[in-house]
Enzyme design. Structure first.
Site, PDB file in Angstrom:
ATOM      1  N   ARG A 170      11.209 -10.875   1.873  1.00  0.00           N
ATOM      2  CA  ARG A 170      10.808 -10.991   3.293  1.00  0.00           C
ATOM      3  C   ARG A 170      11.241 -12.338   3.875  1.00  0.00           C
ATOM      4  NH1 ARG A 170       9.801  -6.485   2.092  1.00  0.00           N
ATOM      5  NH2 ARG A 170       8.105  -5.172   2.884  1.00  0.00           N
ATOM      6  N   SER A 246       2.888  -5.050   7.525  1.00  0.00           N
ATOM      7  CA  SER A 246       2.149  -5.963   6.649  1.00  0.00           C
ATOM      8  C   SER A 246       1.965  -7.291   7.368  1.00  0.00           C
ATOM      9  CB  SER A 246       2.940  -6.227   5.367  1.00  0.00           C
ATOM     10  OG  SER A 246       3.121  -5.041   4.653  1.00  0.00           O
ATOM     11  N   GLU A 342       3.314 -12.775   7.299  1.00  0.00           N
ATOM     12  CA  GLU A 342       4.677 -12.245   7.309  1.00  0.00           C
ATOM     13  C   GLU A 342       5.317 -12.349   8.700  1.00  0.00           C
ATOM     14  OE1 GLU A 342       6.278  -8.139   7.232  1.00  0.00           O
ATOM     15  OE2 GLU A 342       6.103  -8.403   5.073  1.00  0.00           O
TER      16      GLU A 342
HETATM   17  N1  EPU Z   1      -3.805  -1.604  -2.306  1.00  0.00           N
HETATM   18  C1  EPU Z   1      -5.175  -1.543  -2.316  1.00  0.00           C
HETATM   19  N2  EPU Z   1      -5.822  -1.571  -1.117  1.00  0.00           N
HETATM   20  C2  EPU Z   1      -5.173  -1.639   0.065  1.00  0.00           C
HETATM   21  C3  EPU Z   1      -3.767  -1.705   0.073  1.00  0.00           C
HETATM   22  C4  EPU Z   1      -3.093  -1.686  -1.135  1.00  0.00           C
HETATM   23  O1  EPU Z   1      -5.800  -1.480  -3.352  1.00  0.00           O
HETATM   24  O2  EPU Z   1      -5.821  -1.646   1.104  1.00  0.00           O
HETATM   25  C5  EPU Z   1      -3.078  -1.516  -3.577  1.00  0.00           C
HETATM   26  C6  EPU Z   1      -2.365  -0.161  -3.709  1.00  0.00           C
HETATM   27  O3  EPU Z   1      -3.187   0.801  -4.270  1.00  0.00           O
HETATM   28  C7  EPU Z   1      -1.192  -0.497  -4.614  1.00  0.00           C
HETATM   29  C8  EPU Z   1      -0.889  -1.948  -4.239  1.00  0.00           C
HETATM   30  O4  EPU Z   1      -2.039  -2.477  -3.609  1.00  0.00           O
HETATM   31  O5  EPU Z   1      -1.577  -0.448  -5.951  1.00  0.00           O
HETATM   32  C9  EPU Z   1       0.328  -2.070  -3.357  1.00  0.00           C
HETATM   33  O6  EPU Z   1       0.137  -1.302  -2.154  1.00  0.00           O
HETATM   34  P1  EPU Z   1       1.347  -0.533  -1.454  1.00  0.00           P
HETATM   35  O7  EPU Z   1       2.121   0.241  -2.451  1.00  0.00           O
HETATM   36  O8  EPU Z   1       0.780   0.190  -0.275  1.00  0.00           O
HETATM   37  O9  EPU Z   1       2.320  -1.663  -0.986  1.00  0.00           O
HETATM   38  P2  EPU Z   1       2.069  -3.120  -0.413  1.00  0.00           P
HETATM   39  O10 EPU Z   1       2.364  -4.122  -1.474  1.00  0.00           O
HETATM   40  O11 EPU Z   1       0.718  -3.192   0.194  1.00  0.00           O
HETATM   41  C10 EPU Z   1       4.535  -3.461   0.361  1.00  0.00           C
HETATM   42  C11 EPU Z   1       5.244  -3.940   1.591  1.00  0.00           C
HETATM   43  C12 EPU Z   1       5.291  -2.837   2.638  1.00  0.00           C
HETATM   44  C13 EPU Z   1       6.021  -1.640   2.048  1.00  0.00           C
HETATM   45  C14 EPU Z   1       5.285  -1.209   0.771  1.00  0.00           C
HETATM   46  C15 EPU Z   1       6.044  -0.123   0.064  1.00  0.00           C
HETATM   47  C16 EPU Z   1       4.920  -6.332   1.699  1.00  0.00           C
HETATM   48  C17 EPU Z   1       4.223  -7.472   2.369  1.00  0.00           C
HETATM   49  N3  EPU Z   1       4.592  -5.123   2.123  1.00  0.00           N
HETATM   50  O12 EPU Z   1       3.183  -3.213   0.720  1.00  0.00           O
HETATM   51  O13 EPU Z   1       6.045  -3.326   3.737  1.00  0.00           O
HETATM   52  O14 EPU Z   1       6.073  -0.572   2.971  1.00  0.00           O
HETATM   53  O15 EPU Z   1       5.177  -2.317  -0.143  1.00  0.00           O
HETATM   54  O16 EPU Z   1       7.206  -0.664  -0.486  1.00  0.00           O
HETATM   55  O17 EPU Z   1       5.752  -6.552   0.823  1.00  0.00           O
HETATM   56  C18 EPU Z   1       5.926  -4.437   5.841  1.00  0.00           C
HETATM   57  O18 EPU Z   1       6.567  -5.348   5.327  1.00  0.00           O
HETATM   58  O19 EPU Z   1       5.563  -4.483   7.033  1.00  0.00           O
HETATM   59  C19 EPU Z   1       5.537  -3.291   5.031  1.00  0.00           C
HETATM   60  C20 EPU Z   1       4.763  -2.306   5.489  1.00  0.00           C
END
Ligand code: EPU
Length: 346
Positions: A170, A246, A342
């Protein structure tokens, strides 16, 4: 300068529909850029002399905390084409103002796979390299060939390759040394002909399995459809609920800190990085602090994804920042981990 190179200055321009949080703020001046030549004409206009500038594409990665006392450049450059191909790849160029998701769809409908994991990300093509957008196991930099940008100080048109853009998680040159210096006008992607599905990300694999793609290698279209379905289920549509995706980056901590944390929090979600450090899921940390679904005034932590802050209606940028501060404070107190925003906060 020809007549058509001059772009219209609009004073007191409302920015509500130009930022995905939907904040009701105004720009002192705004200028819609439909041709590259209009950019320098706008910047060199005497009314813009000495004023701060802000480049807005889709406004999906910015928190506008108040009116912008300066010139907003609304990048509306359009166009997309296959520029060339060799034995190994197609090279596809898109103008900065093209909506990202429409461009992804266009590549697929022209038989050019490679961007399907990045479906439905809000914003424009020109914004994609700035924060090196990424989702479901793919980062934009893996499909990047070069970009064209205008240096505002000199008016020089430059072509930058991936090394020059210094992409990170990012992150890029444009968020650091290059900040406010360049306007990206087009981006060229390299889409390898030897396409391989990237379907390992847990949510994506689950969705593909549910759609009957468990065994066979999924097509690019199947991945696209699955990513769209996962995003629609988890992430709020900015057209209905203002947000900037995010709000925080996933923090990366030293291995020793992670080991100490894991003793207390055995279920903590983590991803070991190539350098041995560990990336934590900020959404999980925030969720664990009890913030998911909680509101402060008209700003709230999204009920299905704690990493996303939303405008419930009529929130100001200041309200969202106050919520972000409270979330960061609690995550710091409980885990000793610092969350970094972000989007760009102005
Ligand atoms: N999780 C929770 N509670 C929550 C949210 C997430 O327990 O409220 C846990 C999920 O269960 C999972 C882990 O955290 O085990 C990761 O969650 P998720 O797969 O939804 O991905 P993320 O790390 O929260 C990142 C990116 C997203 C992207 C997704 C999928 C960043 C900051 N965010 O989110 O990007 O869509 O992975 O690749 O890296 C963005 O940048 O705007 C964005 C949406």
């Amino acid at each position: 300068m020809s007549q058509s190179d001059s772009a219209a200055f609009i004073a007191g321009y409302p920015l509500k529909s130009h930022n995905t949080f939907g904040f009701d703020v105004r720009a002192q001046f705004a200028c819609r850029i439909e041709r590259e030549a209009q950019l320098m004409a706008a910047v060199r206009d005497p009314r813009a002399a000495g004023l701060p500038r802000l480049v807005l594409g889709g406004g999906s990665n910015v928190v506008l905390t108040g009116d912008f006392a300066g010139l907003v450049l609304l990048v509306a450059l359009q166009g997309r084409r296959v520029v060339r191909e060799d034995d190994h790849a197609w090279y596809v160029e898109a103008a900065a103002g093209e909506p990202w998701h429409d461009f992804v769809e266009w590549t697929l409908s022209h038989g050019l796979p490679g961007l399907e994991n990045l479906a439905l990300i809000p914003g424009t093509v020109g914004a994609a390299p700035i924060q090196n957008i990424g989702a479901y196991g793919v980062e934009m930099c893996e499909r990047f060939a070069s970009l064209r940008a205008v240096e505002l100080e000199t008016g020089a048109v430059v072509e930058l390759d991936a090394d020059a853009c210094r992409f990170g998680y990012r992150d890029s040159f444009f968020k650091r040394e290059g900040r406010d210096r360049f306007v990206i006008t087009s981006v060229t992607f390299r889409l390898p002909k030897l396409w391989q599905p990237r379907a390992g990300y847990a949510d994506l694999a689950r969705e593909l399995a549910a759609g009957g793609h468990a065994d066979a290698a999924p097509s690019a279209r199947a991945i696209f459809d699955a990513v769209v379905a996962v995003r629609r289920a988890k992430l709020p549509d900015p057209l209905h609920l203002g947000n900037a995706g995010s709000f925080f980056k996933n923090p990366v901590v030293e291995a020793a800190q992670f080991e100490a944390l894991r003793v207390k929090e055995p279920e903590m979600v983590s991803y070991v990085q190539p350098d041995g450090r560990v990336k934590l899921a900020a959404g999980w940390l925030i969720d664990r602090c009890g913030w998911k679904g909680r509101a402060m005034g008209a700003a709230a932590v999204h009920e299905r994804q704690a990493l996303v802050l939303v405008n419930l209606g009529g929130a100001s940028g200041a309200e969202v920042l106050a919520l972000a501060k409270a979330v960061r404070r609690d995550v710091r107190a409980r885990f000793g981990v610092e969350l970094e925003a972000e989007p760009v906060c102005l």
